[in-house]
Scaffold this active site. Structure first.
Site, PDB file in Angstrom:
ATOM      1  N   SER A 188       0.826  -1.222   0.000  1.00 34.39           N
ATOM      2  CA  SER A 188       0.000   0.000   0.000  1.00 34.39           C
ATOM      3  C   SER A 188       0.856   1.267   0.000  1.00 34.39           C
ATOM      4  CB  SER A 188      -0.982  -0.001   1.176  1.00 34.39           C
ATOM      5  OG  SER A 188      -0.313   0.155   2.402  1.00 34.39           O
ATOM      6  N   ILE A 228      16.380  -8.133   6.053  1.00 40.39           N
ATOM      7  CA  ILE A 228      17.573  -7.454   6.554  1.00 40.39           C
ATOM      8  C   ILE A 228      18.608  -7.493   5.434  1.00 40.39           C
ATOM      9  CG2 ILE A 228      19.468  -7.606   8.210  1.00 40.39           C
ATOM     10  CD1 ILE A 228      17.390  -8.668  10.241  1.00 40.39           C
ATOM     11  N   HIS A 267       9.634   3.023   8.203  1.00 43.67           N
ATOM     12  CA  HIS A 267       9.580   2.133   9.365  1.00 43.67           C
ATOM     13  C   HIS A 267       8.454   2.607  10.282  1.00 43.67           C
ATOM     14  CE1 HIS A 267      11.041  -0.686  12.350  1.00 43.67           C
ATOM     15  NE2 HIS A 267      10.887   0.268  13.263  1.00 43.67           N
ATOM     16  N   GLU A 275       1.324   7.036   6.935  1.00 43.38           N
ATOM     17  CA  GLU A 275       2.432   6.570   6.096  1.00 43.38           C
ATOM     18  C   GLU A 275       2.179   6.901   4.636  1.00 43.38           C
ATOM     19  OE1 GLU A 275       4.045   2.593   6.775  1.00 43.38           O
ATOM     20  OE2 GLU A 275       2.981   2.486   8.678  1.00 43.38           O
TER      21      GLU A 275
HETATM   22  C1  GAR Z   1       4.103  -0.608   6.605  1.00 43.76           C
HETATM   23  O1  GAR Z   1       3.402  -0.296   7.778  1.00 43.76           O
HETATM   24  C2  GAR Z   1       5.574  -0.313   6.760  1.00 43.76           C
HETATM   25  O2  GAR Z   1       5.830   0.815   7.574  1.00 43.76           O
HETATM   26  C3  GAR Z   1       6.049  -1.568   7.440  1.00 43.76           C
HETATM   27  O3  GAR Z   1       5.327  -2.607   6.839  1.00 43.76           O
HETATM   28  C4  GAR Z   1       4.089  -2.110   6.359  1.00 43.76           C
HETATM   29  C5  GAR Z   1       3.993  -2.444   4.902  1.00 43.76           C
HETATM   30  O4  GAR Z   1       2.704  -2.177   4.398  1.00 43.76           O
HETATM   31  N1  GAR Z   1       7.463  -1.737   7.271  1.00 43.76           N
HETATM   32  C6  GAR Z   1       8.241  -2.376   8.137  1.00 43.76           C
HETATM   33  O5  GAR Z   1       7.820  -2.910   9.138  1.00 43.76           O
HETATM   34  C7  GAR Z   1       9.706  -2.409   7.753  1.00 43.76           C
HETATM   35  N2  GAR Z   1      10.484  -2.968   8.825  1.00 43.76           N
HETATM   36  P1  GAR Z   1       2.486  -2.052   2.831  1.00 43.76           P
HETATM   37  O6  GAR Z   1       3.069  -3.319   2.191  1.00 43.76           O
HETATM   38  O7  GAR Z   1       0.999  -2.009   2.666  1.00 43.76           O
HETATM   39  O8  GAR Z   1       3.172  -0.814   2.368  1.00 43.76           O
END
Ligand code: GAR
Length: 214
Positions: free
Chosen positions: A16, A95, A112, A177
């Site tokens: 997303s 990582i 993050h 985000e």
């Molecule tokens: C988001 O909340 C991002 O901040 C987090 O994973 C989610 C991905 O959502 N990232 C981490 O935890 C990185 N360590 P998305 O695939 O819908 O963008």
């Protein structure tokens, strides 16, 4: 007229945040093209959105590689076919090796879901609740060898409300985000970010304005 920048976005799942960046780049006509969306998981949902928007996609399955070094080398080779000026980690749950991070020094961004330096690593929403914090948030930062520790570009904050669970916090934060990441990526595209002694300096311009936090 500035040269178009190539952006490669890496995802592991829903995508997303990738979608928010793609939509903003189109709607705001950034001097950039989303050159590719690459995943380490063949079934990452976000690949469907990318393909439907005519963005080249690729999968480099980490499970096919015997070591982190071999996977990162294959990933790097795939990314570099798209000649990126910027690599955007958008829910890319790996990582990365120091060699990979060094190769993209100064052109690798991550989002993050915490107010770094609080809560690097996983389960950030649970960590914020366990710590009794009343503010939570998300951070966009340049990636360096130390996990979730690079120079911070921008942060978005939300209040932790009574009754919040990791799921309610995650959902509310995700909306922030989706504003924060396009804002930060656009700053990079507009050549407004400089890393100075471990800090990020943002050069002035009439636009874009910082997204407001709630
Ligand atoms: C988001 O909340 C991002 O901040 C987090 O994973 C989610 C991905 O959502 N990232 C981490 O935890 C990185 N360590 P998305 O695939 O819908 O963008």
């Amino acid at each position: 007229m500035r040269a178009m920048k190539n952006i490669v976005i890496l995802i592991s799942g829903r995508g997303s945040n990738m979608e928010a960046v793609v939509r903003a780049a189109q709607a705001e006509q950034w001097p950039a093209r989303i050159a590719a969306v690459i995943s380490n998981k063949a079934d990452a949902k976000g690949l469907e959105f990318a393909a439907a928007h005519g963005i080249p996609t690729a999968v480099v399955p980490n499970k096919d590689y015997a070591s982190r070094e071999l996977f990162d080398a294959a990933l790097q080779e795939t990314i570099d076919r798209f000649a990126p000026n910027l690599v955007v980690l958008a829910g890319f749950m790996r990582i990365l090796t120091p060699a990979f991070v060094a190769h993209y020094a100064g052109r690798l961004l991550n989002i993050h879901p915490s107010l770094l330096p609080h809560f690097p690593g996983l389960h950030t929403h649970q960590q914020a609740l366990d710590a009794g914090h009343t503010r939570h948030g998300a951070t966009v930062h340049f990636v360096t060898a130390e996990l979730d520790h690079g120079p911070v570009v921008a942060q978005a904050e939300i209040a932790v409300l009574p009754g919040d669970t990791p799921d309610t916090l995650a959902a509310r934060l995700l909306g922030e985000e989706h504003k924060l990441y396009p804002y930060a990526v656009r700053l990079f595209v507009e050549d407004r970010l400089r890393i100075v002694g471990g800090d990020v300096h943002i050069a002035d311009s009439a636009s874009p304005s910082a997204p407001t936090s709630h």
